[in-house]
Write a protein that holds these residues in place. Structure first.
Motif, short mmCIF file in Angstrom:
data_model
loop_
_atom_site.label_atom_id
_atom_site.label_comp_id
_atom_site.label_asym_id
_atom_site.label_seq_id
_atom_site.Cartn_x
_atom_site.Cartn_y
_atom_site.Cartn_z
N PRO A 76 0.81 -1.22 0.00
CA PRO A 76 0.00 0.00 0.00
C PRO A 76 0.84 1.27 0.00
N ARG A 77 1.98 1.21 0.69
CA ARG A 77 2.88 2.37 0.76
C ARG A 77 3.38 2.73 -0.64
N THR A 78 3.82 1.73 -1.37
CA THR A 78 4.37 1.97 -2.72
C THR A 78 3.28 2.47 -3.67
N VAL A 79 2.12 1.81 -3.62
CA VAL A 79 1.04 2.18 -4.55
C VAL A 79 0.62 3.64 -4.31
N ALA A 80 0.43 4.01 -3.05
CA ALA A 80 -0.01 5.38 -2.73
C ALA A 80 1.03 6.40 -3.20
N ILE A 81 2.30 6.09 -2.98
CA ILE A 81 3.35 7.04 -3.36
C ILE A 81 3.49 7.11 -4.88
N ASP A 82 3.44 5.95 -5.54
CA ASP A 82 3.52 5.95 -7.02
C ASP A 82 2.38 6.78 -7.61
N ASP A 83 1.15 6.55 -7.12
CA ASP A 83 -0.01 7.28 -7.66
C ASP A 83 0.18 8.78 -7.48
N ALA A 84 0.60 9.18 -6.27
CA ALA A 84 0.76 10.61 -5.98
C ALA A 84 1.90 11.21 -6.81
N ALA A 85 2.95 10.44 -7.04
CA ALA A 85 4.08 10.96 -7.83
C ALA A 85 3.67 11.12 -9.29
N ARG A 86 2.93 10.16 -9.82
CA ARG A 86 2.50 10.25 -11.23
C ARG A 86 1.53 11.42 -11.43
N GLY A 88 1.59 14.22 -9.89
CA GLY A 88 2.27 15.52 -9.76
C GLY A 88 2.64 16.05 -11.13
N ALA A 89 2.75 17.38 -11.23
CA ALA A 89 3.01 17.99 -12.54
C ALA A 89 4.48 18.35 -12.73
N ALA A 90 5.35 17.92 -11.81
CA ALA A 90 6.72 18.40 -11.82
C ALA A 90 7.59 17.70 -12.87
N THR A 91 8.64 18.40 -13.29
CA THR A 91 9.61 17.80 -14.21
C THR A 91 10.88 17.40 -13.46
N GLN A 92 10.87 17.57 -12.13
CA GLN A 92 11.98 17.10 -11.30
C GLN A 92 11.39 16.22 -10.20
N VAL A 93 11.98 15.04 -10.01
CA VAL A 93 11.55 14.16 -8.91
C VAL A 93 12.78 13.92 -8.03
N PRO A 164 8.98 23.41 -10.41
CA PRO A 164 8.32 22.52 -9.44
C PRO A 164 9.02 21.17 -9.31
N THR A 165 8.96 20.65 -8.11
CA THR A 165 9.59 19.35 -7.80
C THR A 165 8.57 18.45 -7.13
N THR A 166 8.60 17.17 -7.47
CA THR A 166 7.89 16.16 -6.67
C THR A 166 8.92 15.51 -5.76
N TRP A 167 8.68 15.60 -4.45
CA TRP A 167 9.60 15.04 -3.45
C TRP A 167 9.00 13.74 -2.92
#
Ligand SMILES: C[S@@+](CC[C@H](N)C(=O)[O-])C[C@H]1O[C@@H](n2cnc3c(N)ncnc32)[C@H](O)[C@@H]1O
Length: 284
Positions: A76-86, A88-93, A164-167
């Motif tokens: 669940p941890r990975t799925v939630a983080i993957d979904d939130a990262a995808r 995001g509108a950032a071009t830097q992760v 913008p960055t996705t952290w």
């Protein structure tokens, strides 16, 4: 920088992802990068868990159970983080405390530049192991959150504070003191242009969890992964939200792993750990 060994907890969570890959919540969870990032003996442990072949002796049984249990928590941890990262509108992760996370290779965020920040000892080991992966590596940024200046290190690595960055900050907060967590959030904020998103996984205070970790420490002896990497801070939902707000982040969601698991429609064990692990998504 402090002298210390590469993170062993990072190996355990990587093994957990390798155990879960293709077995738990297929279609929602997958991590084909996990197995290649493991050494042969670590892969053997993964195969044992996947095949349900627990070893006989108590000492051998301990790492088996650690990896087996961690697999339920990691999904669940990975799925939630993957979904939130995808989303995001950032071009830097930027992946903070990246350990053996393979997202820089496997996560589809079109056009994004990936940075991996980690303790130098853990990062050196990651670089060696990652030669087994195909695809462009991230930009590596060695940083000890307890001693180094994250803002300077990112600037030197070519991170752009005006974009913008996705952290992604997964499985790291408990290993930092409250002051180190606060200083890291301040550094993240200082390099977060409008439109940035911080995805942070943290642990609630849990007396049951503390008792369990103490018992594991006694039973596991040298094999206890928390011996060298003890938990140093837990946060209530309000405390985390106040810290983020202090640095200009607005919390958009904050779910425990049990809620995320229920949304996934799968039944997993470790209910207590699921209740105390959380993933918050905040924007600036
Ligand atoms: C449990 S692992 C999690 C790794 C990865 N985020 C994941 O979920 O697979 C903890 C990570 O935090 C990093 N870490 C812990 N304390 C740190 C510090 N003071 N400075 C930099 N990294 C640290 C370790 O090097 C390790 O990679």
């Amino acid at each position: 920088m402090t002298e210390r060994r590469a993170s062993r907890t990072a190996v355990t969570v990587c093994q957990a992802r390798a155990v879960a890959d293709g077995r738990i919540a297929p279609g929602r969870f997958a991590d084909p990068t996990a197995m290649p990032l493991l050494r042969a003996e670590e892969q053997a442990e993964v195969h044992r868990v996947r095949e349900g072949r627990p070893p006989k002796g108590m000492a051998e049984r301990f790492p088996y159970e650690m990896v087996r249990g961690a697999a339920d928590i990691i999904v669940p941890r990975t799925v939630a983080i993957d979904d939130a990262a995808r989303a995001g509108a950032a071009t830097q992760v930027v992946i903070l405390g990246a350990g053996l996370d393979g997202r820089a290779w496997r996560l589809d965020v079109p056009g994004a530049t990936f940075f991996e920040v980690d303790h130098p000892a853990s990062q050196q080991e990651k670089r060696d192991r990652a030669t087994n992966l195909t695809g462009a590596p991230p930009i590596y940024v060695p940083v000890d959150f307890a001693h180094d200046v994250l803002t300077d290190a990112l600037e030197a690595a070519g991170h752009h504070a005006d974009q913008p960055t996705t952290w992604i900050w997964e499985g790291v907060v408990p290993y930092l003191t409250r002051d180190e967590v606060a200083a890291t959030v301040a550094a993240i904020a200082a390099r977060s242009a409008s439109g940035s998103r911080l995805i942070v996984n943290y642990q609630l205070p849990s007396w049951i969890g503390e008792v369990v970790r103490k018992i594991i420490g006694r039973v596991a002896g040298r094999q206890n992964p928390w011996a060298a990497e003890p938990w140093l801070s837990t946060w209530s939902v309000d405390e985390m939200s106040r810290l983020l707000a202090l640095h200009g982040f607005v919390v958009r969601s904050d779910q425990d792993l049990l809620e995320i698991t229920q949304d996934l429609g799968v039944r997993l064990g470790r209910r207590n750990s699921m209740r105390s692990g959380r993933v918050a998504v905040a924007e600036r």
